[in-house]
Design a protein around this motif. Structure first.
Motif, PDB file in Angstrom:
ATOM      1  N   PHE A   1       0.890  -1.365  -0.131  1.00 56.58           N
ATOM      2  CA  PHE A   1       0.164   0.077   0.124  1.00 56.58           C
ATOM      3  C   PHE A   1       0.839   1.331  -0.075  1.00 56.58           C
ATOM      4  O   PHE A   1       0.465   2.212  -0.753  1.00 56.58           O
TER       5      PHE A   1
ATOM      6  N   CYS B   1      -6.953  -4.869   1.329  1.00 58.49           N
ATOM      7  CA  CYS B   1      -5.822  -5.744   1.471  1.00 58.49           C
ATOM      8  C   CYS B   1      -6.078  -7.232   1.204  1.00 58.49           C
ATOM      9  O   CYS B   1      -6.526  -8.061   2.060  1.00 58.49           O
TER      10      CYS B   1
ATOM     11  N   HIS C   1      -4.252  -0.412   5.585  1.00 59.28           N
ATOM     12  CA  HIS C   1      -3.905   0.554   4.425  1.00 59.28           C
ATOM     13  C   HIS C   1      -3.913   1.835   5.240  1.00 59.28           C
ATOM     14  O   HIS C   1      -4.849   2.643   5.315  1.00 59.28           O
TER      15      HIS C   1
END
Length: 187
Positions: A167, A176, A182
Motif C-alpha cells: 500500500f 488488502c 492500509h
C-alpha cells in the motif's frame, strides 16, 4: 566415592556435566530470629533448561553407579541396577515428552533421592517402577500444552495489526488480500 556409597545427592548432578556447566546456587539462606540457616535448594528448569542438560550428567552418574555395583561382584545387583536404570531413563524420556519440563525435573530429583536409601540397603530394583505418588504430586495436571496447527485465523489477526508495505508503494488492491492495514506510515 559418594556415588559408590549412594550418598551422591541428585542436586549435585551438575558436577558430572562433561561440558563443564557452572554450578548453580545449590544453597539458599533463610533468615530468622535464630540467625542464618542454610539449606539445599531444589533445582529448576533454570538450572537444567533442556533435556540434554539433565540427561548428560545423569548418564555419567549412571555409568559410574553401574561401574561401582558391577565391581562389587554381586551379579544379581549388577543386572538389577543396569536393567532398572535403563527402564527408568526410558520412562523419564517419556515423561519429558508428555509433561512440562519443570514438573519432570521435580519428579526426577525426588525419585532419585528416594532410590539412594534403597541402594544403601542393596536394593536396586526401585529404579524400575514409576512412583505413583510422585507422578500424582508432580506430573498429573502438568501435561504439555500441544501446539495446534494454524488455521490461518491467527495469522490473519497478526497481519491485521501490520501496515501494508505494498500500500505504501501504491501497489496493493483494496481490500488488502493479506488483511493488513492500509494507512500511511509517514502520517
Amino acid at each position: 566415592m559418594t556415588i559408590a556409597r549412594h550418598e551422591f545427592k541428585p542436586i549435585q548432578l551438575y558436577k558430572l556435566d562433561p561440558l563443564g556447566k557452572e554450578a548453580f546456587k545449590a544453597k539458599t539462606f533463610e533468615f530468622s530470629e535464630d540467625g542464618v540457616t542454610q539449606r539445599d535448594r531444589e533445582p529448576t528448569s533454570k538450572d537444567y533448561p533442556t533435556q540434554r542438560s539433565l540427561f548428560q550428567p545423569f548418564g555419567c552418574y549412571l555409568q559410574l553407579l553401574h561401574h561401582f555395583v558391577i565391581a562389587a561382584g554381586n551379579t544379581d545387583n549388577s543386572l538389577a541396577v543396569v536393567y532398572a536404570t535403563l527402564d527408568y531413563v526410558n520412562q523419564l524420556h517419556a515423561y519429558a515428552a508428555k509433561y512440562e519440563w519443570n514438573a519432570v525435573l521435580k519428579y526426577h530429583f525426588e525419585f532419585h533421592s528416594a532410590r539412594l536409601a534403597e541402594m544403601r540397603e542393596g536394593n536396586f530394583s526401585g529404579w524400575q517402577a514409576a512412583d505413583q505418588d510422585l507422578v500424582n504430586l508432580y506430573l498429573t495436571g502438568n501435561t504439555k500444552v500441544q501446539n495446534k496447527p494454524s488455521t490461518g485465523s491467527s495469522a490473519s489477526l497478526s497481519f491485521a495489526k501490520q501496515v501494508c508495505n505494498k500500500f505504501q508503494e501504491g501497489k496493493c488492491q483494496t481490500p488488502c488480500p493479506m488483511n493488513r492495514q492500509h494507512q500511511c506510515r509517514a502520517c
